[in-house]
Design an enzyme around this catalytic site. Sequence first.
Site, PDB file in Angstrom:
ATOM      1  N   ASP A  87      83.527 -28.333 -15.661  1.00 30.22           N
ATOM      2  CA  ASP A  87      84.296 -29.394 -16.295  1.00 30.22           C
ATOM      3  C   ASP A  87      83.464 -30.025 -17.409  1.00 30.22           C
ATOM      4  O   ASP A  87      82.855 -31.064 -17.249  1.00 30.22           O
ATOM      5  CB  ASP A  87      84.666 -30.436 -15.234  1.00 30.22           C
TER       6      ASP A  87
ATOM      7  N   TYR B 136      98.669 -34.772 -16.973  1.00 32.53           N
ATOM      8  CA  TYR B 136      98.837 -33.945 -18.171  1.00 32.53           C
ATOM      9  C   TYR B 136      99.355 -32.559 -17.774  1.00 32.53           C
ATOM     10  O   TYR B 136     100.306 -32.044 -18.371  1.00 32.53           O
ATOM     11  CB  TYR B 136      97.492 -33.837 -18.906  1.00 32.53           C
TER      12      TYR B 136
ATOM     13  N   LYS C 259      92.848 -24.026  -9.709  1.00 29.05           N
ATOM     14  CA  LYS C 259      92.375 -25.409  -9.760  1.00 29.05           C
ATOM     15  C   LYS C 259      92.276 -26.015  -8.355  1.00 29.05           C
ATOM     16  O   LYS C 259      93.086 -25.721  -7.485  1.00 29.05           O
ATOM     17  CB  LYS C 259      93.351 -26.266 -10.599  1.00 29.05           C
TER      18      LYS C 259
ATOM     19  N   GLU D 261      83.894 -17.224 -10.747  1.00 23.86           N
ATOM     20  CA  GLU D 261      82.901 -18.220 -11.206  1.00 23.86           C
ATOM     21  C   GLU D 261      83.474 -19.613 -11.028  1.00 23.86           C
ATOM     22  O   GLU D 261      84.691 -19.784 -11.003  1.00 23.86           O
ATOM     23  CB  GLU D 261      82.696 -18.091 -12.725  1.00 23.86           C
TER      24      GLU D 261
ATOM     25  N   TYR E 220      80.011 -17.984 -20.229  1.00 20.70           N
ATOM     26  CA  TYR E 220      81.021 -17.250 -19.450  1.00 20.70           C
ATOM     27  C   TYR E 220      81.917 -16.354 -20.299  1.00 20.70           C
ATOM     28  O   TYR E 220      83.023 -16.019 -19.882  1.00 20.70           O
ATOM     29  CB  TYR E 220      81.880 -18.218 -18.637  1.00 20.70           C
TER      30      TYR E 220
ATOM     31  N   LYS F 199      84.810 -23.138 -12.303  1.00 17.12           N
ATOM     32  CA  LYS F 199      85.387 -23.616 -13.567  1.00 17.12           C
ATOM     33  C   LYS F 199      84.705 -24.939 -13.889  1.00 17.12           C
ATOM     34  O   LYS F 199      84.945 -25.948 -13.240  1.00 17.12           O
ATOM     35  CB  LYS F 199      86.889 -23.803 -13.437  1.00 17.12           C
TER      36      LYS F 199
ATOM     37  N   CYS G 162      91.203 -68.364   7.465  1.00 14.03           N
ATOM     38  CA  CYS G 162      90.942 -69.597   8.217  1.00 14.03           C
ATOM     39  C   CYS G 162      91.015 -70.848   7.346  1.00 14.03           C
ATOM     40  O   CYS G 162      90.917 -71.963   7.856  1.00 14.03           O
ATOM     41  CB  CYS G 162      89.588 -69.520   8.908  1.00 14.03           C
TER      42      CYS G 162
ATOM     43  N   CYS H 126      89.462 -69.429   2.157  1.00 17.44           N
ATOM     44  CA  CYS H 126      89.601 -68.198   2.938  1.00 17.44           C
ATOM     45  C   CYS H 126      91.074 -68.009   3.331  1.00 17.44           C
ATOM     46  O   CYS H 126      91.672 -68.913   3.927  1.00 17.44           O
ATOM     47  CB  CYS H 126      88.732 -68.273   4.191  1.00 17.44           C
TER      48      CYS H 126
ATOM     49  N   CYS I  37      86.113 -68.562  11.808  1.00 16.65           N
ATOM     50  CA  CYS I  37      87.107 -67.761  11.079  1.00 16.65           C
ATOM     51  C   CYS I  37      87.484 -66.551  11.933  1.00 16.65           C
ATOM     52  O   CYS I  37      86.638 -65.724  12.252  1.00 16.65           O
ATOM     53  CB  CYS I  37      86.519 -67.313   9.745  1.00 16.65           C
TER      54      CYS I  37
ATOM     55  N   CYS J 190      83.305 -66.554   2.918  1.00 20.81           N
ATOM     56  CA  CYS J 190      84.013 -67.588   3.662  1.00 20.81           C
ATOM     57  C   CYS J 190      82.966 -68.387   4.430  1.00 20.81           C
ATOM     58  O   CYS J 190      82.105 -67.819   5.103  1.00 20.81           O
ATOM     59  CB  CYS J 190      84.997 -66.928   4.631  1.00 20.81           C
TER      60      CYS J 190
HETATM   61  S1  IVH Z   1      86.732 -18.221 -19.486  1.00 24.29           S
HETATM   62  C1  IVH Z   1      89.317 -16.147 -22.444  1.00 24.29           C
HETATM   63  N1  IVH Z   1      85.246 -19.202 -17.594  1.00 24.29           N
HETATM   64  O1  IVH Z   1      88.203 -23.782 -19.004  1.00 24.29           O
HETATM   65  C2  IVH Z   1      88.907 -17.031 -21.330  1.00 24.29           C
HETATM   66  N2  IVH Z   1      86.423 -20.710 -18.973  1.00 24.29           N
HETATM   67  O2  IVH Z   1      91.052 -24.224 -19.081  1.00 24.29           O
HETATM   68  C3  IVH Z   1      88.005 -18.063 -21.801  1.00 24.29           C
HETATM   69  N3  IVH Z   1      86.021 -23.064 -18.455  1.00 24.29           N
HETATM   70  O3  IVH Z   1      88.567 -23.223 -22.434  1.00 24.29           O
HETATM   71  C4  IVH Z   1      87.555 -19.010 -20.808  1.00 24.29           C
HETATM   72  N4  IVH Z   1      84.608 -22.713 -16.825  1.00 24.29           N
HETATM   73  O4  IVH Z   1      86.440 -24.454 -21.581  1.00 24.29           O
HETATM   74  C5  IVH Z   1      86.087 -19.475 -18.601  1.00 24.29           C
HETATM   75  N5  IVH Z   1      83.829 -19.928 -15.905  1.00 24.29           N
HETATM   76  C6  IVH Z   1      84.673 -20.199 -16.901  1.00 24.29           C
HETATM   77  C7  IVH Z   1      84.998 -21.520 -17.276  1.00 24.29           C
HETATM   78  C8  IVH Z   1      85.892 -21.732 -18.314  1.00 24.29           C
HETATM   79  C9  IVH Z   1      85.223 -23.620 -17.559  1.00 24.29           C
HETATM   80  C10 IVH Z   1      86.856 -23.825 -19.396  1.00 24.29           C
HETATM   81  C11 IVH Z   1      86.825 -23.336 -20.809  1.00 24.29           C
HETATM   82  C12 IVH Z   1      88.232 -22.979 -21.126  1.00 24.29           C
HETATM   83  C13 IVH Z   1      88.983 -23.855 -20.172  1.00 24.29           C
HETATM   84  C14 IVH Z   1      90.375 -23.365 -19.927  1.00 24.29           C
END
Ligand code: IVH
Length: 673
Positions: free
Chosen positions: A120, A38, A317, A116, A228, A118, A414, A411, A435, A429
Amino acid sequence: MSVPARVRKRVEWLRREIDRHNYQYYVLDDPLIPDSEYDRLMRELQQLEQRYPELIVPESPTQRVGAEPLEGFEEVVHRIPMLSLENAFSDEEVAEFDRRVRERLGIDGAVDYAAEPKLDGLAISLRYEDGVLVQGATRGDGTRGEDVTRNVRTIPSVPLHLLGEGWPRILEVRGEVYMPRSGFEALNREALRKGEKTFANPRNAAAGSLRQLDPRITAQRPLAMFCYGFGELSDGDLADTYSDSIRRLIPWGLRVSPELRVVEGVAGCHAYFQRMAERRDALDYDIDGVVFKVNSLERQQRLGFVSRAPRWAVARKFPAQEEMTRLLAIDIQVGRTGAITPVARLEPVRVAGVTVTNATLHNEEEIRRKDIRIGDWVIVRRAGDVIPQIVRVVPDRRPKNARVFHMPKHCPVCGSELIRDGDGIILRCSGGLFCPAQRREAIRHFASRRAMDIEGLGEKLVDQLVEKGLVHSPADLYDLDQQTLAGLERMGEKSAANLIRALEQSKHTTLARFLFALGIREVGEATALALANHFGDFDAIRNADEEALMEVPDVGPVVAEHIVTFFRQPHNREVIERLLAAGIHWDPVPRAPARRSPVAGRTIVLTGTLSRPRSEIKEQLQALGARVAGSVSKKTDYVVAGADAGSKLARARELGVTVLDEAGLERLLEGEE
Ligand code: IVH
């Protein structure tokens, strides 16, 4: 500059494709392609639009955040939009981000960034009025989301009332709702048990749980949240910096990532990224990168926003752990004990920094369940040092000529008949050491480091010895002479002499190693050691009946039967006699410790980073009669947790299993606890 027709067509196709995947991902929670694919589509579109700005239209997916809200939930308007983040896929792109920030701010020196993980999961906005939670909403398209108040109220880490004092009259906090890995695994185990559909990953599970129209279902799901960011605030900012503002939330009962740090400049960002990449597997939740935010709120204000995202933040990322590739063929592998495993041959693809060409398919049942066909586009996942797996197929891209796979009846090596084993899922087998595949695996196992430890007898050499018919059983190894060995490919006088010496040295071993080396089914290192400690004598083991064997900790009826069957086979008896006649011997087994040791018969799980290699501690504990297991269950007696312990530690706490640190283990071994 006029836009070539070819580019126009490509841009239109990309937009249609991205819109379709947006809908799948955001509205249906059912993505068809991995995020990495994506991202690539989106990047290509962004690049083309950058090159030909006349192609940009307001409805292009690059110009908005998400997709329409689902029917069924009330709509919520975000007065302050919930934004997305710009992505960076390399250190250079982070450096470029930092350069832009400094240029806009007119700063020469290093900028402080809040760093921080990120997370998921999915973004949620919580609204507190006079300290009371009045609304929870999803991001939706950034300005209009869904009202999921009743659902977020069921999440234990979302306070219904703020604690303490000093909170603004209106406080909107934004954060990520996610499902911890341990909770996700438990949920999927339960779903499997009930024959229900499992979730592909914790993020889908979190999204699916939060978008339940029935909050009672949400309440049963293990969800959590980290904050966050902020939306509407009645009295301006909470502090001068993001890090101080977000930490103000903690005493009010809101969760903030304990991994939050303030780092200096681009060098600080790189170091933080590196550290989190190493810590990633130890966390009990999935993260797909880290986020850097200009820490000064005044500077954030000055930097402002572009259409999709703030100029003051970037998401760095990790290399994707999931990629898409073609399944070229399914081959059959024959294991040491004859187990037949289908293996996927893939068009080479780089996943998380490593080129993957094979993935395990486990068994026929798995291929059916996932409806995997030869020629399919598949999603391959490689996390940590785990063997690559096929997560699922991409049905959308299935070619017309994709072929259903059928397991062979014989198999492939063998030609012996294949038989169904145990629960009927495993095919085996029936050729045994007739074998060549099983023979080769048995000899490789016999010579391996943890078994007889024959240095220099690598896999390639074993292959040659078996192919040339020089070795039919492990006993033949000790009949090899230097001259024969020197005549083999990639061998010379010197390596032949070395190997002869290694073979001689291997004759002095331990009873446990010898038992393990024999390759009796289900007799791994731990069981071999338990047998050696219990009986202390080889003859006692080979003459034991099932009842006597089952007195050994760790040996149940199935293992006992395998052992008895093994020693009953005339062929195996002959090989053993020849091995002993060749001079294999061991020191007497020290009998006492296993009985008196405080860990004898106890099940112990090691997790996290320990001060010594895990294998070393494992061997020590096993020598003291403990069983060292890989996963935590109700039967676990102790979990020894080192630094950065993750899901196993969480599971131990959940089950009330005693957790020790290394010092605690030492005390236990010294008999103080
Ligand atoms: S800040 C204005 N901090 O990532 C900025 N986002 O790809 C707002 N996400 O929509 C987001 N960890 O769902 C921020 N430590 C973090 C995050 C975080 C995950 C997500 C969030 C955001 C998406 C963007």
